[in-house]
Design a protein around this motif. Structure first.
Motif, PDB file in Angstrom:
ATOM      1  N   GLU A  75       0.832  -1.210   0.000  1.00 58.05           N
ATOM      2  CA  GLU A  75       0.000   0.000   0.000  1.00 58.05           C
ATOM      3  C   GLU A  75       0.864   1.258   0.000  1.00 58.05           C
ATOM      4  O   GLU A  75       0.600   2.198  -0.735  1.00 58.05           O
ATOM      5  CB  GLU A  75      -0.933   0.019   1.209  1.00 58.05           C
ATOM      6  N   VAL A  76       1.878   1.277   0.844  1.00 59.04           N
ATOM      7  CA  VAL A  76       2.760   2.445   0.914  1.00 59.04           C
ATOM      8  C   VAL A  76       3.412   2.684  -0.446  1.00 59.04           C
ATOM      9  O   VAL A  76       3.457   3.814  -0.941  1.00 59.04           O
ATOM     10  CB  VAL A  76       3.822   2.284   2.030  1.00 59.04           C
ATOM     11  N   LEU A  77       3.909   1.631  -1.064  1.00 57.50           N
ATOM     12  CA  LEU A  77       4.569   1.774  -2.359  1.00 57.50           C
ATOM     13  C   LEU A  77       3.586   2.189  -3.451  1.00 57.50           C
ATOM     14  O   LEU A  77       3.942   2.936  -4.364  1.00 57.50           O
ATOM     15  CB  LEU A  77       5.310   0.491  -2.724  1.00 57.50           C
ATOM     16  N   THR A  78       2.354   1.737  -3.348  1.00 56.08           N
ATOM     17  CA  THR A  78       1.320   2.137  -4.312  1.00 56.08           C
ATOM     18  C   THR A  78       0.974   3.611  -4.143  1.00 56.08           C
ATOM     19  O   THR A  78       0.762   4.323  -5.131  1.00 56.08           O
ATOM     20  CB  THR A  78       0.049   1.276  -4.122  1.00 56.08           C
ATOM     21  N   ASN A  79       0.935   4.084  -2.901  1.00 57.83           N
ATOM     22  CA  ASN A  79       0.544   5.465  -2.620  1.00 57.83           C
ATOM     23  C   ASN A  79       1.700   6.460  -2.664  1.00 57.83           C
ATOM     24  O   ASN A  79       1.480   7.663  -2.602  1.00 57.83           O
ATOM     25  CB  ASN A  79      -0.138   5.541  -1.250  1.00 57.83           C
ATOM     26  N   ALA A  80       2.917   5.957  -2.750  1.00 59.24           N
ATOM     27  CA  ALA A  80       4.094   6.830  -2.715  1.00 59.24           C
ATOM     28  C   ALA A  80       4.247   7.613  -4.016  1.00 59.24           C
ATOM     29  O   ALA A  80       4.117   7.055  -5.099  1.00 59.24           O
ATOM     30  CB  ALA A  80       5.355   5.996  -2.471  1.00 59.24           C
ATOM     31  N   PRO A  81       4.539   8.889  -3.906  1.00 60.59           N
ATOM     32  CA  PRO A  81       4.819   9.667  -5.117  1.00 60.59           C
ATOM     33  C   PRO A  81       6.198   9.301  -5.664  1.00 60.59           C
ATOM     34  O   PRO A  81       7.084   8.922  -4.904  1.00 60.59           O
ATOM     35  CB  PRO A  81       4.803  11.115  -4.615  1.00 60.59           C
ATOM     36  N   GLU A 133       7.780  14.033   5.929  1.00 62.88           N
ATOM     37  CA  GLU A 133       6.677  14.611   6.708  1.00 62.88           C
ATOM     38  C   GLU A 133       5.827  15.550   5.870  1.00 62.88           C
ATOM     39  O   GLU A 133       4.610  15.600   6.027  1.00 62.88           O
ATOM     40  CB  GLU A 133       7.206  15.332   7.947  1.00 62.88           C
ATOM     41  N   LEU A 134       6.453  16.296   4.981  1.00 55.03           N
ATOM     42  CA  LEU A 134       5.678  17.177   4.099  1.00 55.03           C
ATOM     43  C   LEU A 134       4.803  16.364   3.159  1.00 55.03           C
ATOM     44  O   LEU A 134       3.668  16.759   2.866  1.00 55.03           O
ATOM     45  CB  LEU A 134       6.602  18.094   3.300  1.00 55.03           C
ATOM     46  N   LEU A 135       5.311  15.237   2.686  1.00 55.74           N
ATOM     47  CA  LEU A 135       4.497  14.377   1.822  1.00 55.74           C
ATOM     48  C   LEU A 135       3.308  13.803   2.590  1.00 55.74           C
ATOM     49  O   LEU A 135       2.224  13.662   2.050  1.00 55.74           O
ATOM     50  CB  LEU A 135       5.341  13.243   1.240  1.00 55.74           C
ATOM     51  N   GLU A 136       3.540  13.497   3.854  1.00 54.50           N
ATOM     52  CA  GLU A 136       2.471  12.895   4.659  1.00 54.50           C
ATOM     53  C   GLU A 136       1.445  13.910   5.148  1.00 54.50           C
ATOM     54  O   GLU A 136       0.252  13.660   5.121  1.00 54.50           O
ATOM     55  CB  GLU A 136       3.078  12.165   5.861  1.00 54.50           C
ATOM     56  N   PHE A 137       1.921  15.071   5.585  1.00 53.66           N
ATOM     57  CA  PHE A 137       1.038  16.026   6.245  1.00 53.66           C
ATOM     58  C   PHE A 137       0.819  17.324   5.474  1.00 53.66           C
ATOM     59  O   PHE A 137       0.104  18.200   5.944  1.00 53.66           O
ATOM     60  CB  PHE A 137       1.575  16.353   7.642  1.00 53.66           C
ATOM     61  N   GLY A 172      -1.474  12.117   1.467  1.00 51.51           N
ATOM     62  CA  GLY A 172      -0.388  11.500   2.211  1.00 51.51           C
ATOM     63  C   GLY A 172      -0.114  10.090   1.720  1.00 51.51           C
ATOM     64  O   GLY A 172      -0.630   9.665   0.689  1.00 51.51           O
ATOM     65  N   VAL A 173       0.673   9.354   2.483  1.00 53.81           N
ATOM     66  CA  VAL A 173       1.079   7.999   2.079  1.00 53.81           C
ATOM     67  C   VAL A 173       0.795   6.996   3.189  1.00 53.81           C
ATOM     68  O   VAL A 173       0.004   6.074   3.023  1.00 53.81           O
ATOM     69  CB  VAL A 173       2.580   7.966   1.696  1.00 53.81           C
ATOM     70  N   TYR A 174       1.423   7.174   4.318  1.00 60.28           N
ATOM     71  CA  TYR A 174       1.345   6.185   5.396  1.00 60.28           C
ATOM     72  C   TYR A 174      -0.045   6.120   6.034  1.00 60.28           C
ATOM     73  O   TYR A 174      -0.546   5.032   6.320  1.00 60.28           O
ATOM     74  CB  TYR A 174       2.409   6.468   6.457  1.00 60.28           C
ATOM     75  N   GLY A 175      -0.644   7.252   6.282  1.00 57.85           N
ATOM     76  CA  GLY A 175      -1.962   7.264   6.930  1.00 57.85           C
ATOM     77  C   GLY A 175      -3.012   6.529   6.122  1.00 57.85           C
ATOM     78  O   GLY A 175      -3.727   5.677   6.649  1.00 57.85           O
TER      79      GLY A 175
END
Length: 138
Positions: free
Chosen positions: A33-39, A98-102, A124-127
């Protein structure tokens, strides 16, 4: 007669093995999921998603991974030695993570939304990855 027909110690090892297998499956799904959502720009953020067991990593990777395949294989390798009741860490230590997430990036670029999120990952990615995996397992 009250009590166990078989001693719980006879299947305790099997329960530990099943729990470890379940934890491994959850970690694999979360990494996917993280890799799918990662920019993906140059691949630095993708390659910096690190899985460790027992202690977090404070490494900032210089590696690049445009597809996520090498990062996924590294994660699978990291959890191959998973023991029962271990703590698994999945993290990204890039300074801009953190900027990517929040959100909140301030600067002139067409790559971010008005709220400062990456246009590739506007939530975001992790959330959102955690929520997606949690919904599957609860």
């Amino acid at each position: 007669m009250a009590g166990w027909s078989l001693s719980p110690t006879l299947f305790a090892d099997q329960i530990e093995e099943d729990l470890t297998d379940m934890q491994r499956q959850i970690v694999i799904e979360l990494v996917r999921e993280v890799l799918t959502n990662a920019p993906v720009d140059k691949g630095g953020y993708m390659a910096s998603n690190i899985v460790t067991i027992g202690t977090p990593s404070y490494e900032i990777s210089e590696a690049l991974d445009l597809t996520g395949e090498a990062t996924f294989q590294a994660a699978v390798s990291a959890i191959s030695t998973l023991k029962p009741f271990s703590t698994v860490y999945l993290q990204n230590n890039q300074p801009y993570a953190e900027l990517l997430e929040f959100g909140g990036y301030e600067g002139p670029t067409e790559k971010v939304t008005s709220a400062g999120y990456s246009r590739m990952s506007p939530m975001g990615v992790y959330g959102i990855s955690f929520i997606a995996v949690t919904e599957k397992w609860i």
